[in-house]
Write a protein that holds these residues in place. Sequence first.
Motif, PDB file in Angstrom:
ATOM      1  N   ILE A 147       0.840  -1.201   0.000  1.00 35.92           N
ATOM      2  CA  ILE A 147       0.000   0.000   0.000  1.00 35.92           C
ATOM      3  C   ILE A 147       0.874   1.249   0.000  1.00 35.92           C
ATOM      4  O   ILE A 147       0.588   2.217  -0.700  1.00 35.92           O
ATOM      5  N   GLU A 148       1.966   1.224   0.749  1.00 35.12           N
ATOM      6  CA  GLU A 148       2.878   2.364   0.766  1.00 35.12           C
ATOM      7  C   GLU A 148       3.520   2.570  -0.610  1.00 35.12           C
ATOM      8  O   GLU A 148       3.665   3.693  -1.088  1.00 35.12           O
ATOM      9  N   GLU A 149       3.865   1.469  -1.263  1.00 37.18           N
ATOM     10  CA  GLU A 149       4.432   1.566  -2.614  1.00 37.18           C
ATOM     11  C   GLU A 149       3.395   2.120  -3.593  1.00 37.18           C
ATOM     12  O   GLU A 149       3.718   2.936  -4.459  1.00 37.18           O
ATOM     13  N   LEU A 150       2.151   1.685  -3.458  1.00 32.05           N
ATOM     14  CA  LEU A 150       1.070   2.228  -4.287  1.00 32.05           C
ATOM     15  C   LEU A 150       0.929   3.735  -4.073  1.00 32.05           C
ATOM     16  O   LEU A 150       0.775   4.494  -5.024  1.00 32.05           O
ATOM     17  N   GLU A 207      -8.534   3.189  -3.283  1.00 34.09           N
ATOM     18  CA  GLU A 207      -9.534   3.803  -4.173  1.00 34.09           C
ATOM     19  C   GLU A 207      -8.861   4.591  -5.289  1.00 34.09           C
ATOM     20  O   GLU A 207      -9.285   4.534  -6.444  1.00 34.09           O
ATOM     21  N   SER A 208      -7.802   5.314  -4.957  1.00 34.60           N
ATOM     22  CA  SER A 208      -7.069   6.072  -5.977  1.00 34.60           C
ATOM     23  C   SER A 208      -6.451   5.140  -7.011  1.00 34.60           C
ATOM     24  O   SER A 208      -6.448   5.432  -8.210  1.00 34.60           O
ATOM     25  N   ALA A 209      -5.924   4.010  -6.546  1.00 36.84           N
ATOM     26  CA  ALA A 209      -5.314   3.046  -7.464  1.00 36.84           C
ATOM     27  C   ALA A 209      -6.360   2.465  -8.407  1.00 36.84           C
ATOM     28  O   ALA A 209      -6.124   2.331  -9.614  1.00 36.84           O
ATOM     29  N   VAL A 210      -7.520   2.130  -7.871  1.00 35.65           N
ATOM     30  CA  VAL A 210      -8.598   1.588  -8.703  1.00 35.65           C
ATOM     31  C   VAL A 210      -9.031   2.617  -9.734  1.00 35.65           C
ATOM     32  O   VAL A 210      -9.187   2.310 -10.924  1.00 35.65           O
ATOM     33  N   GLN A 211      -9.211   3.859  -9.300  1.00 38.89           N
ATOM     34  CA  GLN A 211      -9.631   4.919 -10.213  1.00 38.89           C
ATOM     35  C   GLN A 211      -8.584   5.127 -11.305  1.00 38.89           C
ATOM     36  O   GLN A 211      -8.924   5.270 -12.484  1.00 38.89           O
ATOM     37  N   GLN A 229      -7.042   4.253 -17.300  1.00 41.41           N
ATOM     38  CA  GLN A 229      -6.024   3.885 -18.279  1.00 41.41           C
ATOM     39  C   GLN A 229      -6.691   3.353 -19.536  1.00 41.41           C
ATOM     40  O   GLN A 229      -7.627   2.561 -19.469  1.00 41.41           O
ATOM     41  N   PRO A 230      -6.193   3.778 -20.698  1.00 42.85           N
ATOM     42  CA  PRO A 230      -6.806   3.299 -21.950  1.00 42.85           C
ATOM     43  C   PRO A 230      -6.490   1.820 -22.160  1.00 42.85           C
ATOM     44  O   PRO A 230      -5.339   1.414 -22.166  1.00 42.85           O
TER      45      PRO A 230
END
Length: 129
Positions: free
Chosen positions: A43-46, A69-73, A78-79
């Motif tokens: 999570i820290e790396e994300l 949530e930010s990672a999912v968004q 991403q195309p």
Amino acid sequence: MASYECNRNPASERIPSLFAKDDIKVRKTIVEKIRRDRINNSIEELRTLLQTEQCPEQPARLEKADILESAVQFLKEQPSSKSNESYQSGFSHCLQETLRHLSLHAPLQPAAREQIKRFYVHQRPEKIS
């Protein structure tokens, strides 16, 4: 032999089993700590990766749920069409090469060529929007 049987202490026989239970508890605790550490490190790396990709004006310390949530968004934005177009292009190229190879070694009848084209149309992946 009988004297040996009488000298056995049932309480001393239970001690190893208590140690075994304690060992299992200790192992479970250690394994759980390692698992939590892996999750927290990921999570820290994300968080670090997302801060470099997104605007740095977001707060430096986000909650774990915010990071996920930010990672999912970010991944949703991403195309995905590039990989789909690449796949379709490769598939078309493969079919063309197959037809060329077949026609060089054994000329195809029009009916056979149509069957291959129909196969191609049915195998093509749906366009992802």
